[in-house]
Design a protein around this motif. Sequence first.
Motif, PDB file in Angstrom:
ATOM      1  N   LYS A  20       0.835  -1.209   0.000  1.00  0.00           N
ATOM      2  CA  LYS A  20       0.000   0.000   0.000  1.00  0.00           C
ATOM      3  C   LYS A  20       0.864   1.251   0.000  1.00  0.00           C
ATOM      4  N   ALA A  21       1.979   1.214   0.706  1.00  0.00           N
ATOM      5  CA  ALA A  21       2.907   2.354   0.697  1.00  0.00           C
ATOM      6  C   ALA A  21       3.531   2.497  -0.690  1.00  0.00           C
ATOM      7  N   LYS A  23       2.337   1.526  -3.576  1.00  0.00           N
ATOM      8  CA  LYS A  23       1.334   1.996  -4.537  1.00  0.00           C
ATOM      9  C   LYS A  23       1.052   3.487  -4.371  1.00  0.00           C
ATOM     10  N   PHE A  24       0.990   3.960  -3.117  1.00  0.00           N
ATOM     11  CA  PHE A  24       0.722   5.384  -2.908  1.00  0.00           C
ATOM     12  C   PHE A  24       1.893   6.228  -3.412  1.00  0.00           C
ATOM     13  N   GLN A 119      -0.121   2.627   4.165  1.00  0.00           N
ATOM     14  CA  GLN A 119      -0.549   3.750   3.327  1.00  0.00           C
ATOM     15  C   GLN A 119      -0.411   5.058   4.101  1.00  0.00           C
ATOM     16  N   ASN A 120      -0.802   5.077   5.369  1.00  0.00           N
ATOM     17  CA  ASN A 120      -0.638   6.303   6.153  1.00  0.00           C
ATOM     18  C   ASN A 120       0.837   6.671   6.301  1.00  0.00           C
ATOM     19  N   TYR A 143      -4.838  14.676  -4.052  1.00  0.00           N
ATOM     20  CA  TYR A 143      -5.216  13.407  -3.435  1.00  0.00           C
ATOM     21  C   TYR A 143      -6.183  13.638  -2.278  1.00  0.00           C
TER      22      TYR A 143
END
Length: 168
Positions: A20-21, A23-24, A119-120, A143
């Motif tokens: 997730k990191a 991809k972000f 992601q955060n 975003y």
Amino acid sequence: MNAIVSIIMGSTSDLPVMEKACKFLDEMQVPFEVNALSAHRTPDAVEAFARGAKDRGIRVIIAAAGMAAALPGVIAASTTLPVIGVPIKGMLDGLDAMLSIIQMPPGIPVATVGVNGAQNAAILAVEMLALADQDIAKKLADYKLTLKDKIEKANRDLAEVKYEYKTN
């Protein structure tokens, strides 16, 4: 293209969370690198990585670890770069990892996101980078607007859900 964010994980078993990191950062067009290094199994490599990160152009490090979760703190002890810790869910639902990462001694801070909060962590890294980069700041602002749009759409969709005693 040279990485400005480094994602480090204690094991490749952490990759499903850390994707997730990745991809972000990809979405934000922020160059990054990904490595597996263990604070316990490859301590010399971790220290060498941390000591050389700034000279290689890295500006923020995201370090993921589970269980004893020493990796973020060991990295933070060997660099002046900001380190963001991602506790990985494992034993005790990740609480053990989270407590290990947030309980750093004075002088060795590690910013910590929630369990499996990759992601955060990437968003926080981008926020740090945006302080000195207007292009990244613009992408981040765009975003954040999409988050508002998603909630507004969800609320409109909820208005269409019917229940006998629902009043709105």
